[in-house]
Structure formats: C-alpha cells, structure tokens
Scaffold this motif. Structure first.
Motif, PDB file in Angstrom:
ATOM      1  N   LEU A  97       0.822  -1.214   0.000  1.00 22.64           N
ATOM      2  CA  LEU A  97       0.000   0.000   0.000  1.00 22.64           C
ATOM      3  C   LEU A  97       0.861   1.271   0.000  1.00 22.64           C
ATOM      4  CD1 LEU A  97      -3.021   0.906   0.259  1.00 22.64           C
ATOM      5  CD2 LEU A  97      -2.569   1.163   2.695  1.00 22.64           C
ATOM      6  N   LYS A  98       0.495   2.199  -0.876  1.00 21.47           N
ATOM      7  CA  LYS A  98       1.191   3.486  -0.960  1.00 21.47           C
ATOM      8  C   LYS A  98       0.168   4.615  -0.939  1.00 21.47           C
ATOM      9  CE  LYS A  98       5.277   1.796  -3.423  1.00 21.47           C
ATOM     10  NZ  LYS A  98       4.941   0.368  -3.206  1.00 21.47           N
ATOM     11  N   ILE A  99       0.604   5.756  -0.426  1.00 20.62           N
ATOM     12  CA  ILE A  99      -0.274   6.919  -0.278  1.00 20.62           C
ATOM     13  C   ILE A  99       0.286   8.087  -1.085  1.00 20.62           C
ATOM     14  CG2 ILE A  99      -1.335   8.548   1.343  1.00 20.62           C
ATOM     15  CD1 ILE A  99      -2.239   5.708   1.827  1.00 20.62           C
ATOM     16  N   ILE A 100      -0.591   8.770  -1.806  1.00 21.90           N
ATOM     17  CA  ILE A 100      -0.240  10.034  -2.460  1.00 21.90           C
ATOM     18  C   ILE A 100      -0.994  11.122  -1.703  1.00 21.90           C
ATOM     19  CG2 ILE A 100      -0.115  11.314  -4.617  1.00 21.90           C
ATOM     20  CD1 ILE A 100      -0.521   8.704  -6.117  1.00 21.90           C
ATOM     21  N   LYS A 101      -0.338  11.727  -0.724  1.00 22.92           N
ATOM     22  CA  LYS A 101      -1.015  12.664   0.180  1.00 22.92           C
ATOM     23  C   LYS A 101      -1.576  13.881  -0.553  1.00 22.92           C
ATOM     24  CE  LYS A 101       1.412  11.469   4.451  1.00 22.92           C
ATOM     25  NZ  LYS A 101       2.234  11.969   5.591  1.00 22.92           N
ATOM     26  N   LYS A 102      -0.860  14.329  -1.583  1.00 23.36           N
ATOM     27  CA  LYS A 102      -1.299  15.532  -2.300  1.00 23.36           C
ATOM     28  C   LYS A 102      -2.701  15.377  -2.866  1.00 23.36           C
ATOM     29  CE  LYS A 102      -0.006  18.632  -6.091  1.00 23.36           C
ATOM     30  NZ  LYS A 102       0.998  18.942  -7.139  1.00 23.36           N
ATOM     31  N   TYR A 103      -3.034  14.150  -3.282  1.00 26.08           N
ATOM     32  CA  TYR A 103      -4.337  13.909  -3.901  1.00 26.08           C
ATOM     33  C   TYR A 103      -5.236  12.997  -3.059  1.00 26.08           C
ATOM     34  CZ  TYR A 103      -1.965  15.845  -7.971  1.00 26.08           C
ATOM     35  OH  TYR A 103      -1.257  16.668  -8.837  1.00 26.08           O
ATOM     36  N   ASN A 104      -4.817  12.678  -1.861  1.00 28.76           N
ATOM     37  CA  ASN A 104      -5.605  11.804  -0.972  1.00 28.76           C
ATOM     38  C   ASN A 104      -5.910  10.456  -1.629  1.00 28.76           C
ATOM     39  OD1 ASN A 104      -5.751  13.791   1.086  1.00 28.76           O
ATOM     40  ND2 ASN A 104      -7.432  14.776   0.005  1.00 28.76           N
ATOM     41  N   ILE A 105      -4.869   9.883  -2.243  1.00 24.74           N
ATOM     42  CA  ILE A 105      -5.004   8.615  -2.964  1.00 24.74           C
ATOM     43  C   ILE A 105      -4.247   7.512  -2.231  1.00 24.74           C
ATOM     44  CG2 ILE A 105      -4.381   7.380  -5.087  1.00 24.74           C
ATOM     45  CD1 ILE A 105      -4.722  10.028  -6.592  1.00 24.74           C
ATOM     46  N   ALA A 106      -4.860   6.338  -2.176  1.00 22.96           N
ATOM     47  CA  ALA A 106      -4.185   5.125  -1.711  1.00 22.96           C
ATOM     48  C   ALA A 106      -4.227   4.119  -2.856  1.00 22.96           C
ATOM     49  CB  ALA A 106      -4.878   4.549  -0.478  1.00 22.96           C
ATOM     50  N   TYR A 107      -3.087   3.483  -3.132  1.00 22.31           N
ATOM     51  CA  TYR A 107      -3.096   2.455  -4.173  1.00 22.31           C
ATOM     52  C   TYR A 107      -2.210   1.288  -3.766  1.00 22.31           C
ATOM     53  CZ  TYR A 107       1.481   4.133  -5.936  1.00 22.31           C
ATOM     54  OH  TYR A 107       2.802   4.486  -6.069  1.00 22.31           O
ATOM     55  N   THR A 108      -2.556   0.126  -4.256  1.00 22.25           N
ATOM     56  CA  THR A 108      -1.778  -1.066  -3.973  1.00 22.25           C
ATOM     57  C   THR A 108      -1.858  -2.014  -5.159  1.00 22.25           C
ATOM     58  OG1 THR A 108      -1.326  -2.797  -2.340  1.00 22.25           O
ATOM     59  CG2 THR A 108      -3.648  -2.371  -2.862  1.00 22.25           C
ATOM     60  N   SER A 109      -1.104  -3.105  -5.089  1.00 25.02           N
ATOM     61  CA  SER A 109      -1.048  -4.018  -6.225  1.00 25.02           C
ATOM     62  C   SER A 109      -0.683  -5.424  -5.780  1.00 25.02           C
ATOM     63  CB  SER A 109      -0.019  -3.526  -7.242  1.00 25.02           C
ATOM     64  OG  SER A 109       1.284  -3.482  -6.654  1.00 25.02           O
ATOM     65  N   ILE A 110      -1.001  -6.389  -6.635  1.00 21.26           N
ATOM     66  CA  ILE A 110      -0.592  -7.787  -6.450  1.00 21.26           C
ATOM     67  C   ILE A 110      -0.103  -8.309  -7.795  1.00 21.26           C
ATOM     68  CG2 ILE A 110      -1.445 -10.135  -6.079  1.00 21.26           C
ATOM     69  CD1 ILE A 110      -3.188  -9.098  -3.878  1.00 21.26           C
ATOM     70  N   ARG A 111       1.079  -8.919  -7.776  1.00 20.32           N
ATOM     71  CA  ARG A 111       1.647  -9.539  -8.976  1.00 20.32           C
ATOM     72  C   ARG A 111       1.216 -10.995  -9.076  1.00 20.32           C
ATOM     73  NH1 ARG A 111       5.591  -6.638 -11.376  1.00 20.32           N
ATOM     74  NH2 ARG A 111       6.422  -4.840 -10.232  1.00 20.32           N
ATOM     75  N   SER A 112       1.332 -11.534 -10.268  1.00 23.34           N
ATOM     76  CA  SER A 112       1.001 -12.946 -10.456  1.00 23.34           C
ATOM     77  C   SER A 112       1.896 -13.837  -9.606  1.00 23.34           C
ATOM     78  CB  SER A 112       1.131 -13.327 -11.934  1.00 23.34           C
ATOM     79  OG  SER A 112       2.431 -13.057 -12.413  1.00 23.34           O
ATOM     80  N   SER A 113       3.127 -13.407  -9.381  1.00 19.62           N
ATOM     81  CA  SER A 113       4.062 -14.191  -8.564  1.00 19.62           C
ATOM     82  C   SER A 113       3.695 -14.181  -7.089  1.00 19.62           C
ATOM     83  CB  SER A 113       5.490 -13.673  -8.750  1.00 19.62           C
ATOM     84  OG  SER A 113       5.569 -12.292  -8.415  1.00 19.62           O
ATOM     85  N   ASP A 114       2.799 -13.267  -6.692  1.00 19.63           N
ATOM     86  CA  ASP A 114       2.349 -13.206  -5.294  1.00 19.63           C
ATOM     87  C   ASP A 114       1.233 -14.198  -4.993  1.00 19.63           C
ATOM     88  OD1 ASP A 114       4.046 -11.053  -4.706  1.00 19.63           O
ATOM     89  OD2 ASP A 114       2.566  -9.586  -5.395  1.00 19.63           O
ATOM     90  N   ILE A 115       0.605 -14.719  -6.037  1.00 21.29           N
ATOM     91  CA  ILE A 115      -0.603 -15.513  -5.856  1.00 21.29           C
ATOM     92  C   ILE A 115      -0.285 -16.891  -5.300  1.00 21.29           C
ATOM     93  CG2 ILE A 115      -2.562 -16.581  -7.044  1.00 21.29           C
ATOM     94  CD1 ILE A 115      -2.485 -14.264  -9.020  1.00 21.29           C
ATOM     95  N   PHE A 116      -1.028 -17.255  -4.262  1.00 24.20           N
ATOM     96  CA  PHE A 116      -0.905 -18.581  -3.662  1.00 24.20           C
ATOM     97  C   PHE A 116      -1.896 -19.519  -4.331  1.00 24.20           C
ATOM     98  CE2 PHE A 116       0.485 -15.522  -0.554  1.00 24.20           C
ATOM     99  CZ  PHE A 116       1.581 -16.117   0.053  1.00 24.20           C
ATOM    100  N   TYR A 117      -1.508 -20.740  -4.520  1.00 22.90           N
ATOM    101  CA  TYR A 117      -2.392 -21.725  -5.142  1.00 22.90           C
ATOM    102  C   TYR A 117      -2.748 -22.808  -4.140  1.00 22.90           C
ATOM    103  CZ  TYR A 117      -1.571 -19.394  -9.550  1.00 22.90           C
ATOM    104  OH  TYR A 117      -1.540 -18.457 -10.553  1.00 22.90           O
ATOM    105  N   PRO A 118      -3.992 -23.344  -4.204  1.00 25.64           N
ATOM    106  CA  PRO A 118      -4.977 -23.100  -5.266  1.00 25.64           C
ATOM    107  C   PRO A 118      -5.666 -21.742  -5.121  1.00 25.64           C
ATOM    108  CG  PRO A 118      -5.907 -24.568  -3.632  1.00 25.64           C
ATOM    109  CD  PRO A 118      -4.478 -24.337  -3.222  1.00 25.64           C
ATOM    110  N   TYR A 119      -5.446 -20.892  -6.124  1.00 24.66           N
ATOM    111  CA  TYR A 119      -6.104 -19.583  -6.173  1.00 24.66           C
ATOM    112  C   TYR A 119      -7.499 -19.746  -6.745  1.00 24.66           C
ATOM    113  CZ  TYR A 119      -7.428 -15.064  -8.129  1.00 24.66           C
ATOM    114  OH  TYR A 119      -8.123 -13.935  -8.462  1.00 24.66           O
ATOM    115  N   GLN A 120      -8.449 -19.019  -6.214  1.00 24.02           N
ATOM    116  CA  GLN A 120      -9.790 -19.046  -6.775  1.00 24.02           C
ATOM    117  C   GLN A 120     -10.310 -17.633  -6.951  1.00 24.02           C
ATOM    118  OE1 GLN A 120     -11.819 -21.356  -3.705  1.00 24.02           O
ATOM    119  NE2 GLN A 120     -12.836 -19.526  -2.950  1.00 24.02           N
TER     120      GLN A 120
END
Length: 329
Positions: free
Chosen positions: A217-240
């Motif tokens: 999670l990252k914050i852009i305080k100037k615009y009051n934005i929070a954003y985050t991400s997940i890569r395919s390599s982060d996914i645990f299997y069995p993923y549903q």
C-alpha cells in the motif's frame, strides 16, 4: 406484460464476466421467479463465478461458457424468444457471448443500473438505483407478483443488495433500499448466515493476498489517494476467483483518503485489472472510462490495460495530476 403467455417460450438470462454478488443475486432471483411461473429459463455466464457464492440458491443451474459447450450455449441463445441482460450495460462485458446475442432474433431486455447503457428492445434501467437487485424487485412488483418472492428469491436479492451497497454504507442507498430489504427479511431469510457466508468465510489464501496488498500500500497525500497491487508471482495456489475481492476497500478506509486503486496482475502477460473506489464528488467512472477502457459507477468502477504492472502504475502516476487539473477535483 410483454411476454407471450405461452410457457413454451424460451427465456435466457445473461450476466457479465466474473459476476459479482449483484449480478449473481439479481439474475438467480429472476431465474427462480420465472421458473415459478413455469417458463423455460436458462441462465448463462461468460465466465465462472467465485466459490464464495457457491451456496446461493439455484447457482448450480448457471450454464458457464467453456470451450466444451460453445455450440450448446450458442444454440440456447439463438433459440431464445427473450434475452435478459442483467447487471451489464454493454456487450463488452460478456465476452464471446456478444456475437451469439447479436445474431439472435430474440427480444432483448436490459435490467441494469450502470450509467450510459446501450439501447435494447426493452429497458428497465435506472442509474440511480444502488443495485440491479432493486430493479429485479421492481420488475416483479410491476408484474403484481410480489407474493411469488419466496425465501430463495429473497436471499438472492438481499445478497445483491448487500454487496452492491457495501453492506448498506454507500451514499447511493435511500429509503427504498431499506424498504425493500425489510420486505425481503419478512420472507424468512437468514441474515446472519448470509453475512457469515460473504464476510466470515475466507480461506487462508485470501488473507495472505490481503497481507501482501497491505504491505504494498502506498499513499499520495497531495491527492488523498491510496493504491496497492498484487503480482502474479504473489498468488498462492490453489487460487480461486474472489480471493482478491474487497482489497480495494481497505485503502478507502484510511483517514482522509478519497480515492483508492487496486492493480491486479492475475496472470503473467495478461491485461492488468484495475479497481477504483472513491468518496464524495470524485467520479471514478469518468476516470476509468477515460484512461482504462472501463467504467462503472461514480464511486465504484473498474478497468483494464495491456501493459506490465510496473508500466501500468507508472502510467497511473503520470495521469493523476492531469486528471485532477482538468476536472478540478
């Protein structure tokens, strides 16, 4: 009533790709309702649904498009007398089913609450409605058949209502929302069971993915934005499907944050899926439509982009100041 009362007429209900709680709840309620009236009804989804909804009444009756049943699904659609497009506003949301439906001579009926819909033969559309399930309830009410709503139909409609209103906390809800919820409750639905199935039934992978998203999670305080991400390599299997549902809401729960974004690389070299949520006047539907080939609602939308995850985030960071400057948010 626009139906020919010949019960041999075939009705097909279509929902969008990766159906959410409202798409499933509203379409299943409609299917069960028509079957109670002894119509011949099919419910077709262009992709599979999340296992988190596998307990919904009637869900095993959904025909999920696959490589093995394309001819069967195509015939079902072409043979239909009426096609209901439920919880979607255009053909881009139904994948390969688009061409089957366009080639069908059936009467096409839209039941939806997303803005900017395509025109169909009959429109049950209201972009101010907080959920498509509201419109299905109105549809049944307009047919003077509220008595036909049983516990199963009520459960499905309530799930659609809960999920698309953020469990009755989004600004789109109004007195009608609660009025309909109260009628559904009188049908004997188990509110505790519904909530438990939707919010307290997570698997281990879902929580692990949430922990990764929170770490990123990252914050852009100037615009009051929070954003985050997940890569395919982060996914645990069995993923549903459904294991990343709800991640987008955590950013928006942070004090002073008015814009939350979640970038998801489900598979390597696949388009990046993006979810947007906002508070107040910030229109993420406009943002998604303009920059990410997407759309949705003013405060909840989604999009896709054919870039790598790092390129997508770089692009997002580049367009944010442009968007805020041009639209004065």
């Amino acid at each position: 009533m626009f139906f020919n009362h010949n019960k041999n007429k075939i009705i097909t209900i279509i929902i969008h790709k990766n159906p959410d709680g409202d798409a499933l709840g509203s379409s299943l309620a409609l299917m069960i309702y028509f079957r109670k009236l002894n119509y011949n009804v099919n419910l077709i989804s262009p992709t599979n649904y999340s296992e988190y909804y596998s307990w919904l009444p009637g869900i095993k009756n959904i025909i999920v498009l696959s490589d093995n049943n394309k001819f069967f699904v195509k015939k079902k659609i072409l043979d239909s007398d009426y096609i209901f497009l439920v919880d979607l506003n255009n053909f881009s949301r139904i994948g390969e089913l688009k061409e089957f439906i366009k080639n069908s001579k059936s009467k096409k009926i839209l039941i939806d609450h997303h803005p900017y819909p395509l025109n169909f033969d009959i429109m049950f559309h209201d972009s101010n409605a907080p959920a498509t399930s509201i419109l299905v309830f109105r549809f049944i009410s307009n047919m003077n058949n509220l008595s036909k709503i049983d516990k199963d139909i009520a459960t499905c409609l309530y799930v659609g209502l809960m999920t698309d209103t953020g469990y009755f906390r989004f600004p789109s809800i109004n007195s009608e929302t609660h009025f309909i919820a109260s009628i559904l409750m009188k049908k004997g639905i188990n509110i505790y069971k519904i909530y438990n199935q939707l919010q307290e039934n997570y698997n281990e992978n879902k929580l692990k993915l949430l922990s990764i998203a929170l770490k990123n999670l990252k914050i852009i305080k100037k615009y009051n934005i929070a954003y985050t991400s997940i890569r395919s390599s982060d996914i645990f299997y069995p993923y549903q499907q459904g294991d990343v549902d709800g991640i987008i809401n955590y950013g928006l729960s942070i004090k002073n944050i008015t814009f939350s974004v979640f970038f998801f690389e489900e598979k390597k070299n696949y388009p990046i899926k993006i979810s947007f949520r906002s508070k107040g006047k910030l229109d993420v539907n406009l943002f998604a439509r303009k920059y990410f080939s997407g759309g949705g609602h003013k405060n909840a939308a989604g999009g896709i982009i054919k870039k790598s995850l790092s390129e997508t985030i770089k692009y997002f960071l580049h367009i944010i100041p442009i968007f805020y400057k041009n639209f004065n948010f």
